[in-house]
Design an enzyme around this catalytic site. Structure first.
Site, short mmCIF file in Angstrom:
data_model
loop_
_atom_site.label_atom_id
_atom_site.label_comp_id
_atom_site.label_asym_id
_atom_site.label_seq_id
_atom_site.Cartn_x
_atom_site.Cartn_y
_atom_site.Cartn_z
N ASP A 203 36.91 35.84 -13.96
CA ASP A 203 35.94 35.90 -13.28
C ASP A 203 36.42 34.64 -12.08
OD1 ASP A 203 34.53 37.77 -14.19
OD2 ASP A 203 32.60 36.54 -14.28
N ASP A 204 35.90 34.97 -10.86
CA ASP A 204 35.86 33.74 -9.89
C ASP A 204 37.01 33.52 -9.16
OD1 ASP A 204 33.23 33.70 -10.86
OD2 ASP A 204 33.53 31.74 -11.91
N HIS B 132 33.37 40.62 -7.27
CA HIS B 132 32.56 39.75 -7.76
C HIS B 132 31.70 39.09 -6.42
CE1 HIS B 132 30.86 37.26 -10.96
NE2 HIS B 132 31.64 36.36 -10.47
N HIS C 115 29.81 34.88 -4.00
CA HIS C 115 29.14 34.33 -5.30
C HIS C 115 27.82 33.90 -5.02
CE1 HIS C 115 29.09 32.65 -9.26
NE2 HIS C 115 30.13 33.73 -9.58
N HIS D 242 37.64 32.73 -17.52
CA HIS D 242 37.58 32.35 -15.96
C HIS D 242 39.00 32.04 -15.75
CE1 HIS D 242 33.35 31.98 -16.99
NE2 HIS D 242 33.19 32.12 -15.67
#
Length: 730
Positions: free
Chosen positions: A99-100, A150, A154, A251
């Protein structure tokens, strides 16, 4: 520097109309440039989550509205067809999700480990990071990994409207399209965890996401690598029990991820040895690929978006460098001005200081005049109060308002009028030099008045035979208005502190047209005044330097000049000054190669003038651009503190300059407002001058409208005032 125009003759109405139509365009270009600059900064702020970012997180609520098959189901939730489907991964299959990202430091390391162990994964990327690092997303796709949305910024979607959700999805998708040329149907909500954690806040979002064509992917195993518990702990967290399949949350962005990389490098071979396969999500579920190739307009829209984001980042990086440069230049200039001005004042104010033998011989004062009917009597009468013997030559440059007749009707002894057809200020001054009787020549403007001691103070430096020209202390006489007060600050702080500094460095760039003195022999050796540039005073000063003469500053030779009283007139004057200075620098650019004492100006003066008078003012708007950016997008407190710090430095310099010039400090009350308004006008003027220079434009002489507001110096004796003001003009 007086301004005048060559008589246009019989200009047609069409030509005048054409000139009027071109003027707005010259004004429009700087505005468009600054607007584009702000737009790029706004785009950067948006992409870096400084604009429209929402960092709120919804607290958990009950789950009574969430179907039981979702709460007890798998990590893959499909609500696209209106039916709710929950899927689990088959045993022996593990889907690594990150993620991210993408992150420029850690994502490549993660990709290297995956490639090393021949494993695939799913990267749930944000639009902000994808827009900034599109090459990494392209690499993910090229190496067989899957991409998922995603969101762009955010945010917690359970706190957002449907319109904001759509915006987050479309912008995220646009960035992915621009980076890799694909669309994806996979989505992971920010701040999500397990399917069992789905509640009444997040479930409606999941349902709505399905109506937009996306499969929601949560997680079944959380590495908790964001806690940085160590590689061993991360491995234990992500190891499924009993050979079951799992969607693993890790991550590749958001901070230092070296523990994640280390754990991944050890975890993959361990689990492969146990028979696990590391596939994409669709491979593990034996489903069609989540990627769809994009072509046509949508692809080019994505590419355009990525290009603009990259451009905004690059431009911002350049601006930051420019800000550092201007910060250094501003501080360096202030430091030099304070130090060298103090040295100058200490030197010239010593009781035993002498330029040489006192100068008592008569002086020729040249007053070029073009339509100065409102000012010329005040100018000439102020010269009659001089305590130094003078002859006054008024050169009427084809005036149409009776300027010459006014002077002749005064019948003052020692005052002559020379008439000529309109030929411009340089030609008028050369005509005056040709008619002058004496070797020392003082030049002034037709809207300026001298104090009784001005001429005497101005010529004393000629006691040094090496001195070829002397700059006087030009002051604003009509400083009672706000715009006049701002120019007064500029004259005292900028021009006169600069002249002290340049005097010490022996590279004075400009003898002001309002108050300057020359040796006739120095003028003749350099060919007299030239009309090659619109800044004839800067041009002649540089030429005299290059001929080997010294040029100095006489602080007590004060002249009171009428400054522009309207924004339009101020704009015209400063536009011409800026453009003329650039012309003079370009004309004398070879001075940097001059040798011997005459080369000092080229080695020291020309670079300083180019830095402090051309480059620094051009970059100075960056301070205000970043000020606005910081005030709006933060950090607001630090931005305000930095701005007041710069203002404090300027106030200190201005206060010192006013004390040196023995001026009252009252006008400095308006200094903060001057920095906000007046300085911006000067920036745009300089930018317009740059555009004119770079495009090869030609700037015409422009005559300022005089109001006759400077009738006598503020400190002239009462008797002198009465004589000067006996016949009010205008």
């Amino acid at each position: 520097m007086a301004t005048r125009t060559r008589r246009p003759g019989a200009a047609t109405g069409a030509a005048v109309g054409s000139r009027r139509r071109r003027l707005p365009m010259r004004l429009l270009l700087p505005v468009l440039f600054l607007a584009a600059l702000m737009a790029m900064l706004m785009l950067r702020g948006y992409v870096h989550s400084e604009i429209l970012a929402d960092h709120r997180v919804q607290t958990e609520s009950s789950a009574d509205q969430v179907p039981e098959e979702i709460v007890k189901g798998g990590p893959v939730i499909d609500t696209r067809t209106g039916r709710t489907t929950s899927l689990k991964l088959p045993d022996g299959h593990m889907v690594l999700t990150f993620d991210d990202g993408p992150d420029p430091t850690w994502t490549p390391k993660v990709l290297d480990v995956l490639k090393k162990h021949k494993a695939h994964a799913v990267f749930f990327v944000t639009g902000t990071m994808t827009s900034r690092y599109p090459d990494l997303v392209r690499r993910m796709v090229d190496e067989g990994h899957e991409i998922g949305l995603h969101t762009f910024n955010h945010p917690d979607l359970s706190l957002q409207s449907k319109e904001r959700i759509d915006w987050e999805l479309s912008q995220n998708q646009l960035a992915i399209t621009g980076a890799a040329g694909i669309r994806t149907s996979l989505f992971r909500p920010p701040y999500s965890s397990f399917a069992s954690s789905m509640d009444n806040n997040s479930w409606p979002v999941t349902q709505y996401i399905g109506t937009r064509g996306y499969i929601t992917v949560v997680t079944s195993v959380d590495s908790q690598d964001w806690r940085k518990p160590g590689a061993d702990r991360i491995i234990r967290n992500v190891t499924p029990k009993g050979g079951k399949g799992a969607v693993v949350l890790m991550h590749d962005s958001g901070g230092d991820r070296h523990q994640t990389v280390e754990a991944l490098d050890r975890f993959l071979p361990q689990m492969k040895a146990k028979g696990y396969a590391f596939d994409n999500l669709t491979e593990a579920l034996d489903a069609p690929s989540a990627h769809t190739r994009v072509a046509g307009v949508d692809l080019w829209k994505g590419k355009a978006w990525v290009f603009l984001v990259q451009a905004s980042d690059n431009i911002t990086a350049v601006l930051v460098v420019g800000l550092a440069i201007i910060g250094f230049l501003v501080i360096a200039r202030f430091g030099l001005m304070l130090l060298l001005s103090a040295l100058h004042a200490r030197r010239v104010r010593r009781r035993d200081f002498r330029w040489g033998p006192p100068i008592t011989e008569p002086v020729s004062v040249l007053v070029p005049a073009y339509n100065e009917a409102k000012c010329i009597e005040n100018t000439v009468r102020s010269l009659m109060q001089s305590d130094h013997p003078v002859e006054v030559i008024v050169i009427d440059d084809g005036s149409s308002d009776g300027t010459a007749r006014i002077v002749e009707n005064l019948n003052l002894p020692g005052v002559r009028v020379v008439r000529q057809l309109n030929a411009g200020k340089p030609a008028a001054l050369n005509r005056g030099v040709a008619n002058a009787r004496y070797d020392l020549v003082v030049m002034m403007d037709g809207d300026t008045v001298f104090e009784p001691s001005t001429v005497r103070e101005l010529v004393q430096p000629f006691g040094d035979p090496r001195v070829g020209a002397v700059a006087g202390n030009a002051k604003v006489g009509n400083k009672d208005t706000l715009i006049g007060a701002w120019q007064h600050i500029e004259y005292v702080m900028g021009f006169n502190l600069d002249r002290r500094m340049y005097d010490v460095l022996q590279c004075m760039p400009t003898i002001p047209g309002a108050v300057g003195a020359f040796r006739r022999s120095a003028l003749e050796r350099v060919g007299g005044m030239s009309d090659d540039t619109l800044a004839e005073d800067t041009d002649i000063t540089m030429a005299i330097h290059r001929d080997g003469w010294k040029v100095v500053y006489a602080e007590n030779a004060r002249a009171w000049t009428e400054a522009p009283e309207s924004v339009q007139q101020l704009w015209s004057q400063r536009y011409r000054w800026s453009y003329g200075t650039m012309q003079a620098i370009w004309k004398h650019r070879r001075a940097v190669f001059d040798r011997g004492p005459s080369g000092r100006f080229g080695r020291v003066g020309l670079p300083l003038v180019s830095l402090f008078m051309v480059l620094a003012p051009l970059l100075a708007p960056l301070i205000d651009v970043f000020l606005i950016y910081g005030l709006v997008f933060g950090p607001t407190g630090k931005t305000i503190l930095a701005w007041f710090g710069v203002l404090a430095i300027q106030l200190a310099c201005a206060t010192y300059a006013f004390i040196l010039d023995r001026e009252r400090l009252t006008p400095l009350i308006s200094l903060p407002l001057q920095q906000i308004l007046y300085r911006q006008l000067m920036y745009v003027v300089l930018l317009q001058s740059w555009i004119t220079a770079l495009t090869g434009g030609r700037l015409r002489w422009q005559k300022l409208r005089r109001m006759g507001g400077v009738s006598a110096p503020p400190n002239m004796p009462a008797q002198g005032r009465q004589v000067t003001e006996k016949r009010p003009v205008g």
